[in-house]
Design a protein around this motif. Structure first.
Motif, PDB file in Angstrom:
ATOM      1  N   ASP A  96      -9.836 -47.040   9.139  1.00 23.81           N
ATOM      2  CA  ASP A  96     -11.258 -47.126   8.801  1.00 23.81           C
ATOM      3  C   ASP A  96     -11.840 -45.773   8.387  1.00 23.81           C
ATOM      4  OD1 ASP A  96     -12.027 -49.747   8.910  1.00 23.81           O
ATOM      5  OD2 ASP A  96     -12.455 -49.732  11.063  1.00 23.81           O
ATOM      6  N   TYR A  97     -11.207 -44.692   8.839  1.00 27.70           N
ATOM      7  CA  TYR A  97     -11.796 -43.365   8.613  1.00 27.70           C
ATOM      8  C   TYR A  97     -11.306 -42.675   7.339  1.00 27.70           C
ATOM      9  CZ  TYR A  97     -13.254 -44.066  13.466  1.00 27.70           C
ATOM     10  OH  TYR A  97     -13.799 -44.568  14.615  1.00 27.70           O
ATOM     11  N   MET A  98     -10.704 -43.428   6.447  1.00 30.87           N
ATOM     12  CA  MET A  98     -10.174 -42.813   5.230  1.00 30.87           C
ATOM     13  C   MET A  98     -11.257 -42.043   4.469  1.00 30.87           C
ATOM     14  SD  MET A  98      -7.939 -44.514   2.175  1.00 30.87           S
ATOM     15  CE  MET A  98      -9.264 -45.334   1.296  1.00 30.87           C
ATOM     16  N   LEU A  99     -12.463 -42.570   4.430  1.00 29.96           N
ATOM     17  CA  LEU A  99     -13.543 -41.892   3.688  1.00 29.96           C
ATOM     18  C   LEU A  99     -14.510 -41.182   4.640  1.00 29.96           C
ATOM     19  CD1 LEU A  99     -14.281 -44.552   0.894  1.00 29.96           C
ATOM     20  CD2 LEU A  99     -12.709 -42.595   0.822  1.00 29.96           C
ATOM     21  N   GLY A 100     -14.056 -40.981   5.863  1.00 29.65           N
ATOM     22  CA  GLY A 100     -14.904 -40.281   6.821  1.00 29.65           C
ATOM     23  C   GLY A 100     -15.182 -41.134   8.045  1.00 29.65           C
ATOM     24  N   SER A 101     -15.695 -40.473   9.087  1.00 31.86           N
ATOM     25  CA  SER A 101     -16.058 -41.193  10.324  1.00 31.86           C
ATOM     26  C   SER A 101     -17.575 -41.247  10.424  1.00 31.86           C
ATOM     27  CB  SER A 101     -15.409 -40.528  11.532  1.00 31.86           C
ATOM     28  OG  SER A 101     -15.872 -39.199  11.709  1.00 31.86           O
ATOM     29  N   ARG A 108     -20.946 -49.578   8.953  1.00 30.56           N
ATOM     30  CA  ARG A 108     -20.097 -50.199   9.987  1.00 30.56           C
ATOM     31  C   ARG A 108     -19.104 -49.162  10.550  1.00 30.56           C
ATOM     32  NH1 ARG A 108     -15.033 -51.822  10.539  1.00 30.56           N
ATOM     33  NH2 ARG A 108     -14.545 -51.285   8.374  1.00 30.56           N
ATOM     34  N   VAL A 109     -18.510 -48.393   9.655  1.00 28.69           N
ATOM     35  CA  VAL A 109     -17.542 -47.383  10.100  1.00 28.69           C
ATOM     36  C   VAL A 109     -18.260 -46.289  10.897  1.00 28.69           C
ATOM     37  CG1 VAL A 109     -15.826 -45.687   9.361  1.00 28.69           C
ATOM     38  CG2 VAL A 109     -16.025 -47.884   8.153  1.00 28.69           C
ATOM     39  N   ARG A 110     -19.440 -45.915  10.432  1.00 32.91           N
ATOM     40  CA  ARG A 110     -20.201 -44.889  11.171  1.00 32.91           C
ATOM     41  C   ARG A 110     -20.492 -45.363  12.599  1.00 32.91           C
ATOM     42  NH1 ARG A 110     -23.290 -44.528   6.367  1.00 32.91           N
ATOM     43  NH2 ARG A 110     -25.249 -45.260   7.295  1.00 32.91           N
ATOM     44  N   PHE A 136     -14.528 -33.187  13.389  1.00 32.42           N
ATOM     45  CA  PHE A 136     -14.560 -34.229  12.367  1.00 32.42           C
ATOM     46  C   PHE A 136     -13.702 -33.818  11.185  1.00 32.42           C
ATOM     47  CE2 PHE A 136     -18.714 -34.472  14.570  1.00 32.42           C
ATOM     48  CZ  PHE A 136     -18.555 -35.730  15.123  1.00 32.42           C
ATOM     49  N   SER A 137     -12.812 -34.712  10.809  1.00 30.40           N
ATOM     50  CA  SER A 137     -11.989 -34.427   9.626  1.00 30.40           C
ATOM     51  C   SER A 137     -12.747 -34.803   8.357  1.00 30.40           C
ATOM     52  CB  SER A 137     -10.681 -35.206   9.704  1.00 30.40           C
ATOM     53  OG  SER A 137     -10.958 -36.593   9.699  1.00 30.40           O
ATOM     54  N   ASP A 138     -13.979 -35.234   8.522  1.00 32.48           N
ATOM     55  CA  ASP A 138     -14.784 -35.775   7.420  1.00 32.48           C
ATOM     56  C   ASP A 138     -14.978 -34.785   6.273  1.00 32.48           C
ATOM     57  OD1 ASP A 138     -15.225 -37.275   9.828  1.00 32.48           O
ATOM     58  OD2 ASP A 138     -16.961 -38.204   8.890  1.00 32.48           O
ATOM     59  N   GLY A 139     -14.900 -35.333   5.090  1.00 31.38           N
ATOM     60  CA  GLY A 139     -15.139 -34.529   3.902  1.00 31.38           C
ATOM     61  C   GLY A 139     -14.707 -35.316   2.684  1.00 31.38           C
ATOM     62  N   ILE A 140     -14.741 -34.682   1.538  1.00 32.13           N
ATOM     63  CA  ILE A 140     -14.380 -35.382   0.302  1.00 32.13           C
ATOM     64  C   ILE A 140     -13.361 -34.569  -0.495  1.00 32.13           C
ATOM     65  CG2 ILE A 140     -16.471 -36.789   0.131  1.00 32.13           C
ATOM     66  CD1 ILE A 140     -17.750 -34.723  -1.630  1.00 32.13           C
ATOM     67  N   ASN A 141     -12.570 -35.265  -1.264  1.00 36.27           N
ATOM     68  CA  ASN A 141     -11.517 -34.589  -2.031  1.00 36.27           C
ATOM     69  C   ASN A 141     -11.917 -34.281  -3.470  1.00 36.27           C
ATOM     70  OD1 ASN A 141      -9.705 -34.384   0.005  1.00 36.27           O
ATOM     71  ND2 ASN A 141      -8.229 -35.864  -0.790  1.00 36.27           N
ATOM     72  N   TYR A 142     -12.931 -34.966  -3.967  1.00 32.20           N
ATOM     73  CA  TYR A 142     -13.262 -34.812  -5.384  1.00 32.20           C
ATOM     74  C   TYR A 142     -14.764 -34.645  -5.594  1.00 32.20           C
ATOM     75  CZ  TYR A 142      -8.484 -36.284  -6.098  1.00 32.20           C
ATOM     76  OH  TYR A 142      -7.111 -36.343  -6.063  1.00 32.20           O
TER      77      TYR A 142
END
Ligand code: RM4
Ligand code: MN
Length: 382
Positions: A96-101, A108-110, A136-142
Motif C-alpha cells: 500500500d505504501y508504494m506512493l507513500g504512507s 485510505r492509505v494515509r 518516513f520513506s515517503d517521497g517521489i521519484n519524478y
C-alpha cells in the motif's frame, strides 16, 4: 561530576533489528544462532548490557517485533536486566505504501499509516516506552509525480493526530534522511524540515539525527549544536557511512566525527538531558552481538574523549582569538588513549575490562548456535 561518574551514567540503546539477519538489496547472509523472535532479540541485547554496563534498553521495530502481549515482552526484558526503549514505526514495507504512507495521495492509505502510528503509541503504553521514532520513506521519484506542497500538508496533518495521542510523559522523534528510497524529492529530507514540523507541534516533538542520513561532507555537529540550543534535539541513530545509508558500526568510518558530535552534545548540556543515544545499525557480515558491543565501546570512547576536553582552556583560547591553541585543546583530548580509563571504569562497575574478550569467552555465542535450531531466523521483515 568527574569523568568516570559521567561515563558510568551513560545510556546507549541498541536496536532489536541489529540482532537479526540483514543485508543489502543483493543478499542477506544468514548467520547461525540468530534470534527467531523478539524474545530472543531482547536476550541478545541483554548480553550487550551485561558486558558493557551502559546499554540498558533495546529499541523495538513494529511490525518486525510484533508479539501478542507487549507487557509480557517488557516483563521478559526486565527479567534480563534491560528495558524497552524507543518504539520504531514501520510504514515502508507494505504494498500500500508504494506512493507513500502518511503523504500518500490516497486518503485510505494515509489512514492506514496513521493507524499504525497510533498503534505504536498503544505499544508504548503497554511496554512503558516513552519514545516513538518516526521515519518516513515517503517521497517521489519524478518531477510532477505528486504535489510537493500538498504532501507537506498531509504530513503535518498526520503528525498532528499522532502528537495529540501522546501521553504527558511521551514524545516522538521525527527522523530525516536526504534520499532513498525516494530519489527525486523526499518528504522529510533534512533537519530543517523535521525541525519546522516539530516546532509547530510543541515540546513533545523533537528531531532525531541519524548520522548516516546526510550528504557527504555535511557538518553534523553543527546540526547537533543548533538543535540542542533550540531544545529540539531528541536523540541519535548512531551508525557509520562511507557512501550512502551504510548502517555500519558507529565510529568505524569516522571516529573523529563521532568525537566532534559528542563534544557538541556535552557542550550544549545534552549529555544528561534525556537525549536518546540509540544505535541504528545492521551487521551484515560481522557477528551481531560483538558488533553491538564494539559499537557501544566506540560511543563510549568518543564520549570519554569529549569529556576530556579542557573547556576552560578552550574558552580562554577562543576568547583570545588563538586559533591554533583552541584547535590544539580539542585535538589533545581526541588524541588521548581513553582505553585504560574505560577498562578501569569497567572494573569499578564489576565488569570485565575487555567486553569483547569477555563475551567471546562467556559460552553464549556457542549456546545460541546450539539452542536456536529450527524455526525461522529473524531478519528484515520478521
Ligand atoms: C531507516 C531509518 C530508521 C530505521 C530503518 C530500519 O533508514 O534509519 O531509523 O528504523 O531504516
Ligand atoms: Mn535511523
Amino acid at each position: 561530576m568527574d569523568i568516570k561518574a559521567q561515563l558510568r551514567a551513560q545510556h546507549i540503546e541498541t536496536p532489536s533489528w541489529a540482532y537479526g539477519n540483514s543485508g543489502t538489496r543483493f543478499k542477506v547472509f544468514a548467520q547461525r544462532g540468530v534470534p527467531r523472535d523478539p524474545y530472543e532479540k531482547i536476550a541478545d541485547a541483554a548480553q550487550v548490557h551485561l558486558f558493557t554496563g551502559v546499554a540498558p534498553t533495546v529499541a523495538l521495530h513494529i511490525p518486525w517485533d510484533r508479539v501478542d502481549d507487549y507487557a509480557d515482552l517488557a516483563r521478559h526484558a526486565r527479567e534480563l536486566g534491560v528495558g524497552i526503549g524507543a518504539i520504531n514505526s514501520n510504514v515502508f514495507q507494505d504494498d500500500d505504501y508504494m506512493l507513500g504512507s502518511v503523504t500518500n495521495p490516497d486518503a485510505r492509505v494515509r489512514r492506514k499509516a496513521i493507524q499504525h502510528l497510533l498503534d505504536c503509541v498503544d505499544i508504548m503504553d503497554a511496554t512503558g516506552s516513552d519514545t516513538l521514532k518516526l521515519w518516513f520513506s515517503d517521497g517521489i521519484n519524478y518531477p510532477g509525480q505528486d504535489d510537493i506542497r500538498a504532501r507537506q500538508d498531509r504530513l503535518a496533518e498526520a503528525l498532528t493526530e499522532v502528537y495529540a495521542r501522546l501521553g504527558p510523559s511521551q514524545r516522538f522523534l521525527l527522523e530525516y534522511k536526504f534520499f532513498e528510497p525516494a530519489f527525486y524529492a523526499t518528504d522529510v529530507p533534512d533537519w530543517g524540515t523535521a525541525y519546522a514540523h516539530c516546532l509547530r507541534l510543541g515540546p513533545q516533538a523533537q528531531v532525531v539525527v541519524d548520522t548516516g542520513h546526510h550528504a557527504p561532507g555535511t557538518n553534523i555537529e553543527f546540526i547537533v549544536a543548533f538543535l540542542l540550543r533550540e531544545g529540539k534535539l531528541g536523540g541519535f541513530d548512531f551508525n557509520s557511512r562511507f557512501y550512502a545509508d551504510d548502517d555500519l558500526m558507529v565510529g568505524a568510518a569516522d571516529p573523529f566525527q563521532l568525537f566532534r558530535i559528542m563534544y557538541e552534545v556535552i557542550r550544549g548540556g545534552g549529555y544528561t538531558s534525556g537525549i536518546a543515544f540509540m544505535l541504528d545499525q545492521c551487521h551484515n557480515i560481522e557477528p551481531k552481538i560483538p558488533g553491538q558491543i564494539r559499537s557501544v565501546m566506540n560511543v563510549q570512547e568518543a564520549t570519554a574523549k569529549a569529556l576530556l576536553v579542557d573547556r576552560a582552556a578552550l574558552a580562554n583560547a577562543q576568547t583570545a582569538g588563538d586559533v591554533l591553541a583552541a584547535n590544539a585543546v580539542l585535538m589533545d583530548a581526541y588524541n588521548t588513549d581513553v582505553r585504560p580509563l574505560l577498562a578501569d571504569l569497567r572494573q569499578e562497575m564489576s565488569l570485565a575490562p575487555d567486553p569483547m574478550a569477555a563475551y567471546a569467552a562467556s559460552g553464549y555465542p556457542e549456546k545460541i548456535v546450539t539452542e536456536r535450531v529450527g524455526g525461522a531466523q529473524a531478519g528484515w521483515g520478521a
